[in-house]
Motif scaffolding. Structure first.
Motif, PDB file in Angstrom:
ATOM      1  N   GLY A 180     -26.423  -0.756   7.567  1.00  0.00           N
ATOM      2  CA  GLY A 180     -26.449  -0.860   9.006  1.00  0.00           C
ATOM      3  C   GLY A 180     -27.065   0.840   8.610  1.00  0.00           C
ATOM      4  N   MET A 181     -27.923   1.033  10.006  1.00  0.00           N
ATOM      5  CA  MET A 181     -28.241   2.331  10.225  1.00  0.00           C
ATOM      6  C   MET A 181     -27.956   2.324  12.175  1.00  0.00           C
ATOM      7  N   ASP A 182     -27.584   3.949  12.313  1.00  0.00           N
ATOM      8  CA  ASP A 182     -27.599   4.477  14.033  1.00  0.00           C
ATOM      9  C   ASP A 182     -27.266   5.573  13.837  1.00  0.00           C
ATOM     10  N   ILE A 183     -27.497   6.109  15.211  1.00  0.00           N
ATOM     11  CA  ILE A 183     -27.576   7.527  15.419  1.00  0.00           C
ATOM     12  C   ILE A 183     -26.492   7.813  16.263  1.00  0.00           C
ATOM     13  N   SER A 184     -25.639   6.968  16.583  1.00  0.00           N
ATOM     14  CA  SER A 184     -24.137   7.627  17.543  1.00  0.00           C
ATOM     15  C   SER A 184     -23.319   7.795  16.152  1.00  0.00           C
ATOM     16  N   PRO A 185     -22.911   8.892  15.673  1.00  0.00           N
ATOM     17  CA  PRO A 185     -21.792   9.880  15.116  1.00  0.00           C
ATOM     18  C   PRO A 185     -20.272   9.022  15.406  1.00  0.00           C
ATOM     19  N   ALA A 186     -20.552   8.723  17.128  1.00  0.00           N
ATOM     20  CA  ALA A 186     -19.001   8.120  16.914  1.00  0.00           C
ATOM     21  C   ALA A 186     -18.987   6.639  17.193  1.00  0.00           C
ATOM     22  N   MET A 187     -20.217   5.767  16.917  1.00  0.00           N
ATOM     23  CA  MET A 187     -20.241   5.260  16.979  1.00  0.00           C
ATOM     24  C   MET A 187     -20.262   4.012  15.270  1.00  0.00           C
ATOM     25  N   LEU A 188     -20.153   5.431  14.747  1.00  0.00           N
ATOM     26  CA  LEU A 188     -20.289   5.128  13.184  1.00  0.00           C
ATOM     27  C   LEU A 188     -18.414   5.665  12.523  1.00  0.00           C
ATOM     28  N   ASP A 189     -18.410   7.024  13.184  1.00  0.00           N
ATOM     29  CA  ASP A 189     -16.474   6.911  13.303  1.00  0.00           C
ATOM     30  C   ASP A 189     -16.050   5.249  13.469  1.00  0.00           C
ATOM     31  N   VAL A 190     -16.063   4.726  14.520  1.00  0.00           N
ATOM     32  CA  VAL A 190     -15.454   3.769  14.672  1.00  0.00           C
ATOM     33  C   VAL A 190     -15.702   2.411  13.572  1.00  0.00           C
ATOM     34  N   ALA A 191     -17.165   2.637  12.966  1.00  0.00           N
ATOM     35  CA  ALA A 191     -17.147   1.508  12.397  1.00  0.00           C
ATOM     36  C   ALA A 191     -16.311   1.512  10.647  1.00  0.00           C
ATOM     37  N   VAL A 192     -16.212   3.252  10.314  1.00  0.00           N
ATOM     38  CA  VAL A 192     -15.476   3.653   9.337  1.00  0.00           C
ATOM     39  C   VAL A 192     -13.495   3.388   9.607  1.00  0.00           C
ATOM     40  N   GLU A 193     -13.667   3.214  10.536  1.00  0.00           N
ATOM     41  CA  GLU A 193     -11.963   3.199  11.149  1.00  0.00           C
ATOM     42  C   GLU A 193     -11.825   1.390  10.844  1.00  0.00           C
ATOM     43  N   ARG A 194     -13.169   1.024  11.045  1.00  0.00           N
ATOM     44  CA  ARG A 194     -12.988  -0.533  11.420  1.00  0.00           C
ATOM     45  C   ARG A 194     -12.857  -1.083   9.918  1.00  0.00           C
ATOM     46  N   GLU A 195     -13.619  -0.049   8.619  1.00  0.00           N
ATOM     47  CA  GLU A 195     -13.064  -0.848   7.269  1.00  0.00           C
ATOM     48  C   GLU A 195     -14.132  -1.837   7.084  1.00  0.00           C
ATOM     49  N   VAL A 196     -15.528  -1.807   8.043  1.00  0.00           N
ATOM     50  CA  VAL A 196     -16.198  -2.621   7.366  1.00  0.00           C
ATOM     51  C   VAL A 196     -17.134  -2.566   6.510  1.00  0.00           C
ATOM     52  N   GLU A 197     -17.669  -3.923   6.295  1.00  0.00           N
ATOM     53  CA  GLU A 197     -17.667  -3.780   4.079  1.00  0.00           C
ATOM     54  C   GLU A 197     -19.280  -3.230   3.634  1.00  0.00           C
ATOM     55  N   GLY A 198     -20.042  -2.762   4.655  1.00  0.00           N
ATOM     56  CA  GLY A 198     -20.875  -2.355   4.550  1.00  0.00           C
ATOM     57  C   GLY A 198     -21.697  -1.085   4.545  1.00  0.00           C
ATOM     58  N   ASP A 199     -22.578  -0.745   3.839  1.00  0.00           N
ATOM     59  CA  ASP A 199     -22.932   0.578   4.037  1.00  0.00           C
ATOM     60  C   ASP A 199     -23.192   1.427   5.206  1.00  0.00           C
ATOM     61  N   LEU A 200     -23.054   2.261   5.989  1.00  0.00           N
ATOM     62  CA  LEU A 200     -23.367   3.294   7.000  1.00  0.00           C
ATOM     63  C   LEU A 200     -24.586   4.173   6.858  1.00  0.00           C
ATOM     64  N   LEU A 201     -25.019   5.054   7.667  1.00  0.00           N
ATOM     65  CA  LEU A 201     -26.260   5.490   7.184  1.00  0.00           C
ATOM     66  C   LEU A 201     -26.561   6.194   8.960  1.00  0.00           C
ATOM     67  N   LEU A 202     -26.122   7.474   8.907  1.00  0.00           N
ATOM     68  CA  LEU A 202     -26.763   8.311  10.701  1.00  0.00           C
ATOM     69  C   LEU A 202     -28.344   8.777  10.212  1.00  0.00           C
ATOM     70  N   ALA A 203     -28.765   8.310  10.954  1.00  0.00           N
ATOM     71  CA  ALA A 203     -30.457   8.657  11.216  1.00  0.00           C
ATOM     72  C   ALA A 203     -30.840   8.239  12.376  1.00  0.00           C
ATOM     73  N   ASP A 204     -31.747   8.556  12.760  1.00  0.00           N
ATOM     74  CA  ASP A 204     -32.728   7.883  13.730  1.00  0.00           C
ATOM     75  C   ASP A 204     -34.077   7.529  13.444  1.00  0.00           C
ATOM     76  N   VAL A 205     -34.002   5.848  13.630  1.00  0.00           N
ATOM     77  CA  VAL A 205     -34.978   5.115  12.712  1.00  0.00           C
ATOM     78  C   VAL A 205     -36.334   5.723  13.725  1.00  0.00           C
ATOM     79  N   GLY A 206     -36.678   6.517  14.578  1.00  0.00           N
ATOM     80  CA  GLY A 206     -37.599   6.475  14.844  1.00  0.00           C
ATOM     81  C   GLY A 206     -38.677   7.945  14.210  1.00  0.00           C
ATOM     82  N   HIS A 207     -37.797   8.276  12.972  1.00  0.00           N
ATOM     83  CA  HIS A 207     -38.382   8.980  12.035  1.00  0.00           C
ATOM     84  C   HIS A 207     -38.130   8.357  10.606  1.00  0.00           C
ATOM     85  N   GLY A 208     -38.343   6.812  10.763  1.00  0.00           N
ATOM     86  CA  GLY A 208     -38.470   6.310   9.869  1.00  0.00           C
ATOM     87  C   GLY A 208     -37.062   5.377   9.533  1.00  0.00           C
ATOM     88  N   ILE A 209     -37.729   4.450   8.144  1.00  0.00           N
ATOM     89  CA  ILE A 209     -36.608   3.356   8.156  1.00  0.00           C
ATOM     90  C   ILE A 209     -36.451   4.313   6.340  1.00  0.00           C
TER      91      ILE A 209
END
Length: 322
Positions: A121-150
């Motif tokens: 998963g990619m997202d620009i919001s650190p707060a959203m990704l913090d919640v994802a980490v706390e929820r122990e989601v099974e996917g890997d997480l990337l903090l990034a702006d998709v407007g800069h590319g994949i």
């Protein structure tokens, strides 16, 4: 959060997967999700979240927790994720690696994991990704702006989904931001990161027809084929837009839900002698049952695949042979 073993294998195919850490400031502007409990129609400009500020500021810690704890938002997010994965037309005989653009707190990723697939998963919001980490989601997480590319290697992903995120790229949060250029950068690098023959399904809330045309034009310019799938086009609240894109080959565009003409149906009560089928604890039909087979065939029809017609023998149990 440690990556799972299958995800670590996929990391060897990726170019430097950045792990999210609390307080990181990697990638700062644009491409986050709009509130999914809003009407699915083209909403007015005064109440849209993307007009209130950059996504990484709008989705602060309080907003991220409120978003994830809202039962209605979670339900709608799950429904749209299910529909997006359905439109991907993934093979049923193997697990796939999917990219979730604007993954937020991982609500869409939960459904992907339930279906037996892996995801990043990619997202620009650190707060959203913090919640994802706390929820122990099974996917890997990337903090990034998709407007800069994949930032992944060519052909890495078997598919991509995005729920209510792409329309954020149409806003210029900095003087240097050009929405057409950012959209083209996103779509061109996404095209490269997807395997040939795969699909990307992007659910979005376009503000108007001009914005919809801008997004579609930049996707086609990047090399994608496909088009817009609109579910329930005649409903103000249930209407949903899914940009279904094909990589390399031009497939049959799936049909939208609720597109059948309602006037053709008789306006009277219908009586049937069918019994109500048993369903499992999650509300789904029991596997291998007649209802399960009929639902599976209907999903494949909506994906544009050829399916045999239903008969009275469909799902009928055969007598054991001696």
């Amino acid at each position: 959060m440690a990556a799972s073993a299958p995800a670590r294998r996929h990391q060897r195919r990726g170019a430097g997967l950045w792990r999210h850490r609390r307080g990181s400031d990697v990638g700062r502007h644009s491409a986050r999700r709009a509130v999914t409990s809003r009407s699915g129609s083209m909403a007015g400009s005064g109440r849209r979240p993307e007009h209130r500020g950059p996504p990484e500021l709008f989705y602060d810690e309080a907003e991220a927790r409120k978003y994830t704890q809202n039962s209605r938002v979670v339900e709608i997010q799950s429904q749209m994720s299910e529909r997006a994965v359905e439109l991907l037309g993934l093979p049923e005989d193997r697990a796939c690696l999917l990219l979730d653009v604007g993954c937020g707190s991982g609500l869409s990723g939960d459904y992907i994991s339930e279906e037996g697939h892996y995801w990043i998963g990619m997202d620009i919001s650190p707060a959203m990704l913090d919640v994802a980490v706390e929820r122990e989601v099974e996917g890997d997480l990337l903090l990034a702006d998709v407007g800069h590319g994949i930032p992944f290697r060519p052909g890495m992903f078997d598919g991509c989904i995005s729920i209510s995120a792409v329309q954020w790229l149409c806003n210029a949060d900095k003087k240097s931001h050009s929405p057409p250029k950012r959209l083209y950068r996103f779509f061109s690098t996404l095209y490269t990161a997807l395997a040939r023959g795969s699909r990307a399904v992007l659910q979005l809330y376009p503000e108007n027809s001009e914005q919809l045309e801008l997004i579609t034009a930049q996707a086609m310019r990047a090399g994608f084929t496909g088009g817009m799938v609109v579910d329930y086009p005649n409903s103000a609240k249930a209407k949903k837009f899914f940009l279904c894109l094909f990589v390399g080959t031009s497939g049959t565009l799936p049909k939208g839900l609720g597109t059948e003409c309602a006037s053709e149906e008789p306006q009277q009560a219908k009586f049937t002698n069918e019994r109500t089928r048993f369903r499992n604890i999650k509300g789904k039909s029991v596997k291998k049952s007649r209802d399960w087979i009929l639902e599976k065939k209907e999903r494949r029809r909506r994906q544009g695949k050829e399916v045999r017609a239903d008969t009275k023998y469909t799902g009928r149990k055969r007598r054991p042979r001696f």
